[in-house]
Design a protein around this motif. Structure first.
Motif, PDB file in Angstrom:
ATOM      1  N   SER A   1       0.814  -1.219   0.000  1.00  0.00           N
ATOM      2  CA  SER A   1       0.000   0.000   0.000  1.00  0.00           C
ATOM      3  C   SER A   1       0.846   1.267   0.000  1.00  0.00           C
ATOM      4  O   SER A   1       0.458   2.270  -0.601  1.00  0.00           O
ATOM      5  CB  SER A   1      -0.943  -0.003   1.213  1.00  0.00           C
ATOM      6  OG  SER A   1      -0.202  -0.101   2.414  1.00  0.00           O
TER       7      SER A   1
ATOM      8  N   SER B   1       0.333   4.971  -3.170  1.00  0.00           N
ATOM      9  CA  SER B   1       0.018   6.400  -3.096  1.00  0.00           C
ATOM     10  C   SER B   1       0.976   7.079  -2.130  1.00  0.00           C
ATOM     11  O   SER B   1       1.494   6.454  -1.202  1.00  0.00           O
ATOM     12  CB  SER B   1      -1.423   6.589  -2.623  1.00  0.00           C
ATOM     13  OG  SER B   1      -1.695   7.955  -2.356  1.00  0.00           O
TER      14      SER B   1
ATOM     15  N   ILE C   1      -5.406   5.240   2.218  1.00  0.00           N
ATOM     16  CA  ILE C   1      -6.268   5.270   1.035  1.00  0.00           C
ATOM     17  C   ILE C   1      -7.170   4.040   1.052  1.00  0.00           C
ATOM     18  O   ILE C   1      -6.851   3.016   1.657  1.00  0.00           O
ATOM     19  CB  ILE C   1      -5.461   5.295  -0.277  1.00  0.00           C
ATOM     20  CG1 ILE C   1      -4.636   4.002  -0.443  1.00  0.00           C
ATOM     21  CG2 ILE C   1      -4.568   6.513  -0.353  1.00  0.00           C
ATOM     22  CD1 ILE C   1      -4.043   3.822  -1.809  1.00  0.00           C
ATOM     23  N   ASN C   2      -8.314   4.148   0.373  1.00  0.00           N
ATOM     24  CA  ASN C   2      -9.219   3.008   0.211  1.00  0.00           C
ATOM     25  C   ASN C   2      -8.789   2.264  -1.043  1.00  0.00           C
ATOM     26  O   ASN C   2      -9.086   2.696  -2.167  1.00  0.00           O
ATOM     27  CB  ASN C   2     -10.668   3.497   0.114  1.00  0.00           C
ATOM     28  CG  ASN C   2     -11.650   2.345   0.192  1.00  0.00           C
ATOM     29  OD1 ASN C   2     -11.430   1.283  -0.382  1.00  0.00           O
ATOM     30  ND2 ASN C   2     -12.742   2.560   0.904  1.00  0.00           N
ATOM     31  N   ILE C   3      -8.067   1.166  -0.860  1.00  0.00           N
ATOM     32  CA  ILE C   3      -7.490   0.445  -1.999  1.00  0.00           C
ATOM     33  C   ILE C   3      -8.583  -0.059  -2.937  1.00  0.00           C
ATOM     34  O   ILE C   3      -8.468   0.037  -4.160  1.00  0.00           O
ATOM     35  CB  ILE C   3      -6.609  -0.725  -1.506  1.00  0.00           C
ATOM     36  CG1 ILE C   3      -5.435  -0.174  -0.690  1.00  0.00           C
ATOM     37  CG2 ILE C   3      -6.086  -1.547  -2.671  1.00  0.00           C
ATOM     38  CD1 ILE C   3      -4.560  -1.233  -0.049  1.00  0.00           C
TER      39      ILE C   3
ATOM     40  N   GLU D   1     -11.456   1.125  -3.570  1.00  0.00           N
ATOM     41  CA  GLU D   1     -12.085   2.196  -4.351  1.00  0.00           C
ATOM     42  C   GLU D   1     -11.188   2.690  -5.478  1.00  0.00           C
ATOM     43  O   GLU D   1     -11.675   3.200  -6.494  1.00  0.00           O
ATOM     44  CB  GLU D   1     -12.444   3.368  -3.434  1.00  0.00           C
ATOM     45  CG  GLU D   1     -13.655   3.098  -2.543  1.00  0.00           C
ATOM     46  CD  GLU D   1     -14.023   4.328  -1.723  1.00  0.00           C
ATOM     47  OE1 GLU D   1     -13.347   5.373  -1.877  1.00  0.00           O
ATOM     48  OE2 GLU D   1     -14.978   4.232  -0.929  1.00  0.00           O
ATOM     49  N   ASN D   2      -9.889   2.558  -5.304  1.00  0.00           N
ATOM     50  CA  ASN D   2      -8.946   3.112  -6.280  1.00  0.00           C
ATOM     51  C   ASN D   2      -8.448   2.103  -7.313  1.00  0.00           C
ATOM     52  O   ASN D   2      -7.912   2.501  -8.352  1.00  0.00           O
ATOM     53  CB  ASN D   2      -7.747   3.712  -5.541  1.00  0.00           C
ATOM     54  CG  ASN D   2      -8.093   4.994  -4.812  1.00  0.00           C
ATOM     55  OD1 ASN D   2      -8.049   6.073  -5.386  1.00  0.00           O
ATOM     56  ND2 ASN D   2      -8.460   4.887  -3.548  1.00  0.00           N
ATOM     57  N   PHE D   3      -8.607   0.778  -7.014  1.00  0.00           N
ATOM     58  CA  PHE D   3      -8.113  -0.245  -7.943  1.00  0.00           C
ATOM     59  C   PHE D   3      -9.175  -1.317  -8.149  1.00  0.00           C
ATOM     60  O   PHE D   3      -9.859  -1.704  -7.201  1.00  0.00           O
ATOM     61  CB  PHE D   3      -6.824  -0.877  -7.409  1.00  0.00           C
ATOM     62  CG  PHE D   3      -5.697   0.110  -7.241  1.00  0.00           C
ATOM     63  CD1 PHE D   3      -4.847   0.403  -8.285  1.00  0.00           C
ATOM     64  CD2 PHE D   3      -5.502   0.759  -6.025  1.00  0.00           C
ATOM     65  CE1 PHE D   3      -3.822   1.325  -8.125  1.00  0.00           C
ATOM     66  CE2 PHE D   3      -4.478   1.672  -5.854  1.00  0.00           C
ATOM     67  CZ  PHE D   3      -3.640   1.963  -6.914  1.00  0.00           C
ATOM     68  N   LYS D   4      -9.312  -1.789  -9.392  1.00  0.00           N
ATOM     69  CA  LYS D   4     -10.311  -2.790  -9.727  1.00  0.00           C
ATOM     70  C   LYS D   4      -9.648  -4.022 -10.346  1.00  0.00           C
ATOM     71  O   LYS D   4      -8.682  -3.902 -11.113  1.00  0.00           O
ATOM     72  CB  LYS D   4     -11.343  -2.225 -10.730  1.00  0.00           C
ATOM     73  CG  LYS D   4     -12.047  -0.959 -10.236  1.00  0.00           C
ATOM     74  CD  LYS D   4     -12.857  -1.218  -8.970  1.00  0.00           C
ATOM     75  CE  LYS D   4     -13.517   0.052  -8.458  1.00  0.00           C
ATOM     76  NZ  LYS D   4     -14.225  -0.156  -7.166  1.00  0.00           N
TER      77      LYS D   4
ATOM     78  N   LYS E   1       2.940   4.935  -7.185  1.00  0.00           N
ATOM     79  CA  LYS E   1       3.067   6.353  -6.848  1.00  0.00           C
ATOM     80  C   LYS E   1       4.276   7.008  -7.527  1.00  0.00           C
ATOM     81  O   LYS E   1       4.263   8.217  -7.794  1.00  0.00           O
ATOM     82  CB  LYS E   1       3.138   6.538  -5.337  1.00  0.00           C
ATOM     83  CG  LYS E   1       4.444   6.099  -4.693  1.00  0.00           C
ATOM     84  CD  LYS E   1       4.417   6.332  -3.181  1.00  0.00           C
ATOM     85  CE  LYS E   1       5.745   6.017  -2.537  1.00  0.00           C
ATOM     86  NZ  LYS E   1       5.708   6.184  -1.061  1.00  0.00           N
TER      87      LYS E   1
END
Length: 537
Positions: A207, A211, A216-218, A220-223, A245
């Motif tokens: 993590s 970023s 961060i909400n992983i 929400e940011n990666f699919k 990052k």
């Protein structure tokens, strides 16, 4: 099998098909006018009745051709051994790996089996076993020595492994060029990072490399299955390290160049910990608000009593933490430090009103003054008189008047006293009594070597004794004593009293008096003394 037009020779290897099995013979169709037959001894020794099946195709070695015989004597084991040894020769010649099973550990290494009971030697120095027994493991090896005549084979797992690692490292360097951007596919999402894939390689990106922000909400940011760009940090020793990052400039450096200590910034509480709170500063960089930087007045024990996650507050930059990449901020420094001139507001010796906020048994009490200043009263400044528990004297919530004894600017708190509001019992005592004075005192405790007596409330003295068991008084008794010494520096008083301890003679006299009911006269005491002497003679 189809009959082939070739001439069989003893010592050649041909393919055949199992056509018949009896208790002591196996018949092989070798595509010739005569069938081959495996000897009974070989069948029994190698358990062919169980391992060879009808219609199975196998290689056989032509052992003997006899014109008068209806069959050709063949051997499967010899064919297998020759085939295996040919593979060993090819592996040695072409410098390619060959598989074998470790079957035994010996003093200087291991014996390995290539199949068909063809064995080789693995030296300990080439095993990478590091003292462990590899027996039973099927491994790849490099043939490093081959003596065909002696059928002597020496192998190395170390050379195979080192070459494999080298080849893999070369492959990794081509697929993952260091200091360059590559495209990878998100293969998995975890709480502490993501897994990405490229060709046959799976790599975990933690993590802190996703970023520049800590929290961060992983998800929400990666699919999953999405393609992202990653920066190759390193591939040293075949370990692939990627970063997301590092595709972007570090906002910390830019922020640091634009802002300086003393600048005011808006900070959003994002995580609360024991010693403070992590904050998001203007949506750009991470910062930290130490718990001691919240208030000049109060000692904050639980930051959650003041702030909650999501709160946006005005702060001022104190400094930057280069190692942690954090901007350290403060709330209390938005205003002037009242402790610089605290003596003007709270001079030592003045009286103040405060409320007992917390009692720390054995230490003292935390007090909150009316202007929200924190203060502390040590246990020794609570009362002139002895007590078992602080709660016997004061309780949380009590509102009282205190005297200012000092100022602790390091801990931002006033030092208070309660007993200093009333005269010292000791001062009253020394003004009233002198050494040699006779006074009545109350016994409050009897120890092995001394008796503690209360002279006046708040002042006690000691009578020294030889034997606790012979003391004729008990706790609570009032006795007359003489003050023999007053130590004004140590605030100690030494007392003396006659007949505190019962002597053996006095004890016998008391028992004699008790045993006679008539009224005693002086002659009776004389008679007692005569009787005592007679008993001694």
């Amino acid at each position: 099998m189809e009959e082939f037009n070739y001439v069989l020779r003893e010592g050649s290897i041909v393919k055949g098909k199992v056509v018949k099995k009896t208790d002591d013979q196996i018949y092989i169709d070798i595509g010739y006018k005569k069938e081959g037959i495996i000897s009974k001894d070989e069948i029994i020794k190698y358990n062919y009745q169980q391992t060879i099946q009808i219609n199975e195709e196998i290689d056989v070695f032509i052992k003997r051709l006899e014109k008068d015989s209806d069959f050709i004597l063949v051997s499967k084991i010899i064919a297998d051994k020759k085939n295996v040894f040919n593979k060993i020769k090819k592996a040695y010649k072409d410098n390619i790996p060959i598989e074998a099973t470790v079957i035994k550990m010996v003093k200087s290494g291991f014996i390995v089996d290539f199949g068909a009971n063809v064995t080789g030697f693995l030296p300990m120095s080439h095993s990478k076993a590091y003292g462990k027994d590899l027996t039973g493991q099927k491994l790849q090896f490099k043939v490093i020595t081959l003596e065909e005549e002696k059928k002597n084979v020496v192998v190395s797992y170390k050379e195979y492994f080192d070459e494999k690692v080298k080849n893999e490292e070369e492959k990794i360097k081509k697929i993952f060029p260091v200091n360059e951007k590559i495209t990878v596919k998100v293969a998995g999402i975890k709480e502490n990072g993501i897994e990405v894939a490229k060709e046959e390689f799976n790599i975990f990106i933690p993590s802190y490399e996703l970023s520049y922000k800590r929290f961060i909400n992983i998800a929400e940011n990666f699919k999953i299955d999405s393609e992202i760009e990653a920066f190759v940090i390193s591939t040293e020793k075949g370990e692939i390290k990627l970063s997301v990052k590092k595709n972007f400039p570090d906002p910390f450096e830019k922020f640091k160049a634009e802002k300086k200590p003393g600048d005011k910034v808006i900070s959003k509480i994002i995580k609360i910990v024991k010693d403070g709170a992590y904050v998001d500063i203007e949506g750009v960089v991470d910062g930290f608000l130490p718990i001691g930087e919240i208030s000049y007045y109060k000692r904050i024990n639980n930051i959650e009593e003041i702030y909650k996650i999501g709160d946006e507050i005005e702060t001022v930059i104190i400094k930057t933490d280069e190692n942690q990449k954090l901007i350290i901020v403060s709330v209390k420094r938005l205003e002037k430090n009242p402790w610089h001139n605290i003596e003007e507001r709270y001079p030592v010796g003045a009286r103040v009103l405060g409320t007992i906020k917390e009692i720390i048994e054995g230490e003292g009490a935390l007090i909150e003054l009316e202007e929200n200043f924190d203060a502390f009263m040590h246990i020794s400044n609570i009362s002139w008189f002895s007590f078992t528990s602080i709660f016997d004297v004061i309780k949380p919530g009590d509102k009282k008047e205190f005297k200012i004894l000092g100022i602790d600017k390091n801990k931002y708190r006033l030092l208070l006293g309660l007993k200093q509001l009333s005269p010292s019992p000791w001062n009253s005592f020394v003004n009233k009594y002198k050494e040699g004075s006779l006074i009545d005192v109350k016994i409050i405790d009897i120890e092995d070597n001394y008796i503690t007596c209360q002279i006046v409330e708040g002042v006690s003295g000691r009578i020294f004794i030889k034997n606790k068991s012979k003391v004729k008084y008990k706790q609570g008794d009032i006795i007359n004593v003489k003050i023999t010494k007053i130590d004004k520096e140590q605030k100690k008083v030494i007392l003396f009293a006659k007949d505190v301890e019962i002597t053996e003679e006095k004890k016998q006299l008391d028992e004699y008096i008790k045993s006679h009911e008539h009224t005693f006269k002086i002659d009776d005491i004389a008679k007692f003394d005569v009787k005592k002497k007679e008993e001694e003679n």
